[in-house]
Structures are given as C-alpha cells and as structure tokens.
Design a protein around this motif. Structure first.
Motif, short mmCIF file in Angstrom:
data_model
loop_
_atom_site.label_atom_id
_atom_site.label_comp_id
_atom_site.label_asym_id
_atom_site.label_seq_id
_atom_site.Cartn_x
_atom_site.Cartn_y
_atom_site.Cartn_z
N THR A 1 -0.13 -8.61 -3.64
CA THR A 1 -0.63 -7.53 -4.48
C THR A 1 -1.35 -6.49 -3.61
OG1 THR A 1 -2.78 -8.58 -4.89
CG2 THR A 1 -0.96 -9.16 -6.37
N THR A 2 -1.69 -5.38 -4.21
CA THR A 2 -2.42 -4.32 -3.50
C THR A 2 -3.54 -3.81 -4.40
OG1 THR A 2 -0.55 -3.59 -2.15
CG2 THR A 2 -2.28 -1.99 -2.55
N ARG A 3 -4.72 -3.71 -3.82
CA ARG A 3 -5.88 -3.19 -4.55
C ARG A 3 -6.16 -1.75 -4.12
NH1 ARG A 3 -8.70 -6.75 -7.51
NH2 ARG A 3 -8.25 -8.97 -7.23
N PHE A 4 -6.81 -1.00 -5.01
CA PHE A 4 -7.09 0.40 -4.70
C PHE A 4 -8.18 0.92 -5.64
CE2 PHE A 4 -3.88 0.35 -8.00
CZ PHE A 4 -4.28 1.34 -8.88
N TYR A 5 -8.70 2.08 -5.28
CA TYR A 5 -9.66 2.82 -6.12
C TYR A 5 -9.14 4.24 -6.31
CZ TYR A 5 -13.15 -0.83 -5.19
OH TYR A 5 -13.83 -2.02 -5.10
N LEU A 6 -9.47 4.82 -7.45
CA LEU A 6 -9.16 6.22 -7.74
C LEU A 6 -10.46 6.94 -8.07
CD1 LEU A 6 -5.92 6.26 -9.95
CD2 LEU A 6 -6.21 7.24 -7.66
N ASP A 7 -10.68 8.06 -7.41
CA ASP A 7 -11.84 8.91 -7.68
C ASP A 7 -11.44 9.92 -8.74
OD1 ASP A 7 -14.01 10.57 -7.70
OD2 ASP A 7 -13.81 11.25 -5.62
N LEU A 8 -11.98 9.77 -9.96
CA LEU A 8 -11.63 10.64 -11.08
C LEU A 8 -12.84 11.41 -11.59
CD1 LEU A 8 -9.30 8.19 -13.06
CD2 LEU A 8 -8.67 9.88 -11.34
N ARG A 9 -13.82 11.66 -10.73
CA ARG A 9 -15.02 12.38 -11.14
C ARG A 9 -14.69 13.84 -11.42
NH1 ARG A 9 -18.73 11.20 -6.07
NH2 ARG A 9 -16.70 11.60 -5.08
N GLU A 10 -15.19 14.35 -12.54
CA GLU A 10 -15.04 15.77 -12.88
C GLU A 10 -16.14 16.14 -13.86
OE1 GLU A 10 -13.57 17.30 -15.92
OE2 GLU A 10 -13.82 15.44 -17.03
N SER A 11 -16.55 17.40 -13.79
CA SER A 11 -17.59 17.95 -14.68
C SER A 11 -18.87 17.13 -14.64
CB SER A 11 -17.04 18.05 -16.11
OG SER A 11 -15.92 18.89 -16.18
N GLY A 12 -19.25 16.66 -13.46
CA GLY A 12 -20.48 15.89 -13.32
C GLY A 12 -20.37 14.45 -13.74
N GLY A 13 -19.15 13.99 -14.06
CA GLY A 13 -18.98 12.60 -14.48
C GLY A 13 -18.98 11.63 -13.32
N ARG A 14 -18.86 10.35 -13.63
CA ARG A 14 -18.94 9.30 -12.61
C ARG A 14 -17.75 8.34 -12.67
NH1 ARG A 14 -24.55 6.37 -13.04
NH2 ARG A 14 -23.84 5.58 -11.03
N PRO B 1 0.81 -1.22 0.00
CA PRO B 1 0.00 0.00 0.00
C PRO B 1 0.84 1.27 0.00
CG PRO B 1 -1.01 -1.62 1.44
CD PRO B 1 0.29 -2.21 0.99
N ALA B 2 1.97 1.26 0.73
CA ALA B 2 2.82 2.45 0.79
C ALA B 2 3.47 2.75 -0.56
CB ALA B 2 3.88 2.28 1.88
N THR B 3 4.02 1.72 -1.21
CA THR B 3 4.69 1.94 -2.49
C THR B 3 3.69 2.28 -3.60
OG1 THR B 3 4.64 -0.44 -2.96
CG2 THR B 3 6.62 0.44 -1.90
N VAL B 4 2.49 1.71 -3.52
CA VAL B 4 1.47 2.01 -4.51
C VAL B 4 0.99 3.46 -4.35
CG1 VAL B 4 -0.88 1.49 -5.27
CG2 VAL B 4 0.73 -0.37 -4.82
N ARG B 5 0.79 3.88 -3.12
CA ARG B 5 0.37 5.26 -2.87
C ARG B 5 1.43 6.24 -3.41
NH1 ARG B 5 -3.16 7.78 0.45
NH2 ARG B 5 -3.63 5.86 1.61
N ILE C 1 -7.46 8.85 -3.52
CA ILE C 1 -7.03 7.44 -3.49
C ILE C 1 -7.79 6.76 -2.36
CG2 ILE C 1 -5.08 5.88 -3.18
CD1 ILE C 1 -3.23 8.14 -4.10
N HIS C 2 -8.47 5.67 -2.68
CA HIS C 2 -9.32 5.01 -1.69
C HIS C 2 -9.06 3.50 -1.69
CE1 HIS C 2 -11.87 8.63 -1.23
NE2 HIS C 2 -11.66 8.78 -2.53
N GLY C 3 -9.36 2.89 -0.54
CA GLY C 3 -9.38 1.44 -0.45
C GLY C 3 -8.05 0.75 -0.67
N LEU C 4 -6.94 1.40 -0.37
CA LEU C 4 -5.64 0.73 -0.49
C LEU C 4 -5.59 -0.45 0.47
CD1 LEU C 4 -3.01 3.60 -0.79
CD2 LEU C 4 -3.27 1.68 -2.36
N LYS C 5 -5.44 -1.64 -0.08
CA LYS C 5 -5.50 -2.82 0.76
C LYS C 5 -4.59 -3.90 0.20
CE LYS C 5 -8.76 -6.15 2.78
NZ LYS C 5 -10.19 -6.58 2.82
#
Length: 223
Positions: free
Chosen positions: A177-190, A151-155, A168-172
């Motif tokens: 291996t390490t799993r993660f999520y990225l919040d890339l919402r912009e201009s009303g997108g999802r 998680p540290a090296t991935v972050r 950056i969310h859910g680093l586990k």
C-alpha cells in the motif's frame, strides 16, 4: 625662449584638462556600474538573479489557479469560512434509544451522555468538515481502481484529479500500500486528508493542519 615657455604652459593646461575630463568619465562609469541613480532620480534596475525570493514577483501558475478553483468549487455548498469547530448536536433525552437490560441488571441512576467528539471532528470547522466529504469520496473512488498503488501511481492518480504536487505530501510505500497526505487548506481553514491507497480497500480520512505556514499535521486518525 619665451615662446617655448608659453607653448609648454598651454600644453600643460590642455593635458590637465584632458585628465580631469577622463577622471570624471571614469567616475561616472564606476558609479553607474555600482547601481547609482539615473538622472531622473530612479534607481537602476537590478538583475533578476540578484533578487531574493521575497523580492521576486509571485504569480500563481495555471496549475495553482486550477487547484484553487477546484477547492472553491467543492466548498461553495458548505458554510462560509471562519466558522467554529463542528460539533454534532446531542440527541434529545426523550429520543435516546432504550437499552435492553440483562436479567437482574438495574438501569443506571443517571442517563449516559455521549462522549464529546475528539480528533479532527472536534477541531475542523463546518466548512472544512463539509468539504472533506466531497474530496474523500472522489479520491477513494479513484484509488480503488489502482491495482498497484505505488507512490508513482498514486501521485499520478491524484494529479489526474487536480491535486498538484506541492499539495501532496508524505508519499510512502507501506508494504503493498501507499500512504500520503493532501494539503487542502483554503480561506484560513485547516483541512488536510490522510490517505491509504490499497486498491479496493483504499481509505481517506480528514486530518488537521496548522492554519498557515509550512504544511504540518497536528491531529489525525490514520485509516
């Protein structure tokens, strides 16, 4: 005797006047301490520690501004925001590939139509789907160079690419291996991305989040 009474009365009136002035001064100080209005009618400024988060002025940090600029850069070649979900066009009937039939097998009575898209492909608009390709390519290339994806090296790898911690969310850790999520919402997108940091086999795929509010994934296909 008359002179003494006159002096006593004068002294009494003088002492009463001082008491009145002192009481008025104390009252003024008390009102000032309680946040009364100034002489021009402007309320006194409260200390910053008494303000709620909603009342404090909100200014983006340099990191937040750089992150927003990065999202805009990768989306500038994509369709304008607010588009409909991206659905790949169906192939024309005369261009459908012919399927070889086994001996004794009959062709279907009606042409087989492709199944409609599901998952993020059906929910993300053209802009989000286009931007996801740019993000996925650069993230995968960087993660493939991480020999020990903790998680540290991935972050740190994501930070070096410009993705800030609050997105950056859910680093586990998941085994090696390490799993993660990225919040890339912009201009009303999802748009969001779900990633698996696994050295040379790292993978990142698009996911769908709520358009506003706290980061919440609604649809995903985990790598």
């Amino acid at each position: 005797m008359t002179q003494n009474r006159f002096s006593t009365q004068v002294f009494a009136r003088h002492r009463h006047g001082l008491a009145t002035v002192s009481l008025a001064a104390l009252t003024s100080l008390a009102l000032t301490g309680c946040g009364s209005e100034l002489n021009d009618g402007t309320p006194q400024r409260e200390s910053a520690k008494n303000l709620t988060p909603q009342e404090r002025p909100s200014h983006p940090s340099p990191e937040q501004e750089a992150f927003a600029a990065m999202l805009a850069t990768y989306a500038q070649t994509c369709p304008a925001p607010g588009g409909k979900p991206s659905v790949p066009p169906a192939e024309p009937a005369d261009l459908e590939p012919t399927q070889s039939l086994a001996p004794g097998e009959r062709p279907p009575a009606e042409p087989i139509e492709p199944a409609p898209p599901t998952g993020p492909e059906a929910e993300l608009n053209d802009r989000d789907w286009c931007a996801s390709v740019h993000h996925e390519q650069r993230i995968v290339e960087a993660l493939q160079k991480v020999a020990q994806p903790t998680p540290a090296t991935v972050r740190k790898t994501l930070n070096d690419l410009g993705y800030i911690d609050e997105h950056i969310h859910g680093l586990k850790q998941d085994g090696r291996t390490t799993r993660f999520y990225l919040d890339l919402r912009e201009s009303g997108g999802r748009l969001c991305e779900t990633g698996l940091a696994a050295g040379e086999t790292s993978d990142v795929t698009p996911c769908v989040a709520l358009a506003s509010g706290p980061f919440t994934v609604t649809t995903e296909k985990r790598p």
